[in-house]
Design an enzyme around this catalytic site. Structure first.
Site, PDB file in Angstrom:
ATOM      1  N   HIS A  10      22.536  34.942  75.074  1.00  0.00           N
ATOM      2  CA  HIS A  10      23.185  36.365  75.378  1.00  0.00           C
ATOM      3  C   HIS A  10      23.141  36.785  76.754  1.00  0.00           C
ATOM      4  O   HIS A  10      24.151  37.156  77.484  1.00  0.00           O
ATOM      5  CB  HIS A  10      22.651  37.316  74.297  1.00  0.00           C
ATOM      6  N   GLU A  22      14.658  33.948  69.864  1.00  0.00           N
ATOM      7  CA  GLU A  22      14.575  34.485  71.118  1.00  0.00           C
ATOM      8  C   GLU A  22      15.569  33.823  72.110  1.00  0.00           C
ATOM      9  O   GLU A  22      16.118  34.298  73.050  1.00  0.00           O
ATOM     10  CB  GLU A  22      12.926  34.697  71.801  1.00  0.00           C
TER      11      GLU A  22
END
Length: 680
Positions: free
Chosen positions: A478, A472
């Site tokens: 990202h 995660e």
């Protein structure tokens, strides 16, 4: 309507304009949605009603910039609905979902708006656009076309009806799974029922019982409770009870999802049919890396051919071990797998969660995971109490680059509660975009369901939980490191079968000594994790790789089966069993099913997309092989990964971005080598 009247609609007077959770009341949401929808519609009308010739700036860019208020309200509400939602929020979601669907349809099916978009799109070859602008133009046109903009007359109205019904059913499906999960508890009071359970598991169960005002040991279907019980309990009858409870969720009773999931699949087929596609998979995959169902099945089948023989050998090995351990023949059933395979793993490698957990104290794991990002990308995470949070267990961090420049906010939410859905996920309260020379930075949250602290003992994570944290956190990076201009292309707004690359890439570090040495310390003695234990972790990393892959292929094939139908399914259970027969490794257990609780595809965003996990595994293994070659902390390689993958979002075709980083298209060989299926 002013901020004083509704805090969701005004300027947030907080650090970095983070969400002022403490002053938002549940009664603020519906009026905020209504007002934000109205504002967004005005923004759309201003684009449609302008008299200027359509251009990229006055139509495509302006459309991307519209709806920020609605995006804000939606992000806050739906993030909290998953992480800290109650019955009242669930009821609100049922009322607001049709409004949002109708509003979305009104934009997508706005003929004048589409005419402007199409006009710019048809000039694309003659326009002087950057690669990101070209991608935004293409995505805007194709997204509207895919959502029915090219439909006429009755077909347009039919599309509206189908999408409205679909949005309501997917929401209901997810809420049923959450309610069914929360409805089961197993309270044990006889010490004989606790046979095999480690002290830490019993402590957690006793603590959970006490929190609910009960005497004894309380187990439920949340991951931190269910998984350890299935792994360690020597009471086969109770393992079976837990297994059946978990895998019969939403199969009957008031939370039955059978009719809902069949109707969801039918609605998706009807939508695809309206678009001229033979099934939903072809409709959904057109703008993914895979492109079509043929390529998906090609990947899944190649992996099944390679991994199933290995999985069958693994199961046979566990079967022999179980028989020897029990002194009699124990035909393996699904509720036996975790227990006996864990015992065999312990025997082969002298390695289990109880040995590893003391070295994985949550606070130290956080330091290690954050430190990895610092080492790779130069970013740091600074806890800040001035940033409001939505629950006392949540922590907020300012994220800074190597020059102490602010690049975003990260919220972490680690432990299960009744108001949180199961699983683990990353989402955003605010995305990233650039406008009028200003870079508006993202606010990201990662939510998990990890083992809680018990009494004076801190939260000690299992190996799998640390791995999930890394996963995660990869999504979070990202979202945080993105450097895009347009909202709809920034961060994790990428093709669904590309989005798991940054997350699964991070998991590779879990078997690396140089990473584990940075944080793995015994929570009581402070001693570093022994070299011998690290070597065992490395040696055990390929354990049951065949079984684990085939299990994932089961989900991928089931997903594809539901989304390649071309007529209604009458018997959902038989359909499921037929769809996954090639991956069946254990006897079928009557009264259980996967589909009825398969939130990824029936209430999440993975319809005809679950294969993406294996697709991304191919990518991440291939990508990390370059780090192995150059050095797992190599700055040059990390900078290339950051600049070509993490910062670029969906601003270019993902294969273009990947090849720019790696130098070639990915193949499955690196994954098979990592899993020990073929030799290095």
């Amino acid at each position: 309507m002013t901020q004083a009247a509704n805090p969701l609609l005004g300027k947030f007077n907080t650090l970095h304009e983070t969400i002022p959770f403490g002053i938002i009341k549940i009664t603020d949401y519906e009026p905020a949605f209504d007002e934000a929808i109205r504002i967004h519609q005005e923004e759309i009308d201003s684009i449609v009603n302008q008299t200027e010739t359509p251009t990229f700036e006055n139509t495509i860019a302006t459309l991307d910039q519209s709806g920020k208020m609605l995006g804000r309200v939606s992000s806050v509400f739906f993030a909290l609905l998953s992480a800290d939602g109650d019955d009242e929020m669930n009821e609100i979601s049922q009322r607001i979902s049709p409004k949002l669907t109708e509003h979305g349809n009104s934009i997508t099916l706005n003929e004048k708006l589409f005419e402007r978009v199409k006009s710019v799109y048809e000039q694309r070859e003659t326009l002087d656009l950057t690669s990101e602008q070209q991608m935004l133009l293409t995505e805007t046109y194709e997204s509207m076309a895919k959502k029915g903009a090219n439909l006429k007359g009755e077909n347009r109205e039919k599309y509206r009806r189908l999408k409205t019904e679909l949005s309501q059913l997917t929401l209901q499906f997810g809420q049923n799974v959450l309610k069914a999960t929360n409805s089961f508890e197993m309270l044990l009071t006889d010490s004989a029922d606790l046979a095999g359970l480690p002290e830490s598991v019993m402590e957690a169960a006793a603590y959970q019982a006490k929190e609910k005002g009960k005497e004894g040991y309380l187990f439920d279907l949340s991951f931190p409770s269910y998984v350890p019980f299935m792994k360690y309990s020597s009471r086969r009858d109770l393992r079976e009870k837990m297994y059946r409870a978990y895998n019969s969720r939403c199969l009957q009773g008031k939370y039955d999802n059978t009719d809902i999931l069949k109707r969801i699949a039918e609605l998706r087929y009807e939508i695809a049919n309206l678009m001229g596609k033979e099934n939903y998979a072809e409709y959904a995959l057109e703008f993914k890396m895979a492109k079509n169902s043929h390529n998906v099945y090609n990947l899944l089948n190649r992996l099944l051919d390679a991994y199933k023989p290995v999985a069958e050998k693994e199961i046979q090995e566990v079967q022999v071990f179980a028989n020897r351990m029990e002194g009699k023949n124990i035909p393996l059933m699904p509720w036996d797998w975790s227990y006996y395979s864990e015992k065999l793993k312990d025997a082969k490698y002298d390695l289990n969660d109880e040995i590893m957990k003391p070295y994985f104290e949550l606070e130290k794991v956080k330091m290690g995971v954050f430190g990895l990002a610092t080492r790779l990308y130069g970013i740091t995470f600074k806890p800040n109490k001035d940033i409001p949070v939505y629950h006392p267990e949540v922590e907020a961090f300012e994220v800074l680059d190597s020059n102490d420049r602010y690049i975003g906010v990260l919220y972490t939410d680690f432990h299960p509660r009744a108001t949180k859905r199961s699983g683990a996920w990353m989402t955003e309260f605010k995305g990233q975009w650039k406008e009028n020379g200003e870079d508006s930075r993202p606010h990201i949250t990662i939510v998990m369901n990890f083992t809680k602290p018990t009494g004076d003992k801190p939260a000690l994570l299992t190996y799998d939980e640390v791995n999930t944290f890394l996963h995660e956190f990869g999504h979070a990076l990202h979202g945080l490191l993105t450097e895009c201009t347009y909202t709809s292309l920034s961060g994790t707004n990428v093709y669904r079968d590309f989005v798991e690359l940054p997350s699964q890439f991070m998991e590779n570090y879990m078997t690396e000594k140089d990473f584990l040495d940075t944080f793995a310390r015994h929570y009581q003695t402070g001693e570093p994790i022994p070299q011998e234990l690290i070597e065992k972790i490395k040696a055990a990393s390929q354990y049951n790789a065949g079984y684990n892959c085939v299990r994932q292929l089961t989900f991928g094939l089931l997903d594809m089966a539901w989304h390649t139908i071309n007529s209604p399914v009458k018997d959902a259970l038989k359909f499921e069993q037929d769809s996954i027969s090639r991956t069946q490794l254990f006897p079928i257990v009557e009264g259980t099913a996967i589909s009825n609780q398969f939130g990824h595809i029936f209430s999440g965003g993975y319809a005809a997309g679950y294969y993406g996990y294996k697709w991304a595994e191919v990518l991440d293994a291939d990508a990390f092989s370059l780090f192995r070659e150059k050095g797992i902390f190599d700055k040059t390689t990390a900078t290339s990964f950051k600049e070509n993958i993490l910062e670029r979002g969906g601003s270019e075709d993902p294969m273009t971005l990947y090849k720019r980083f790696r130098g070639h298209e990915p193949g499955i060989e690196a994954l098979m080598k990592r899993d020990g299926i073929i030799e290095e």
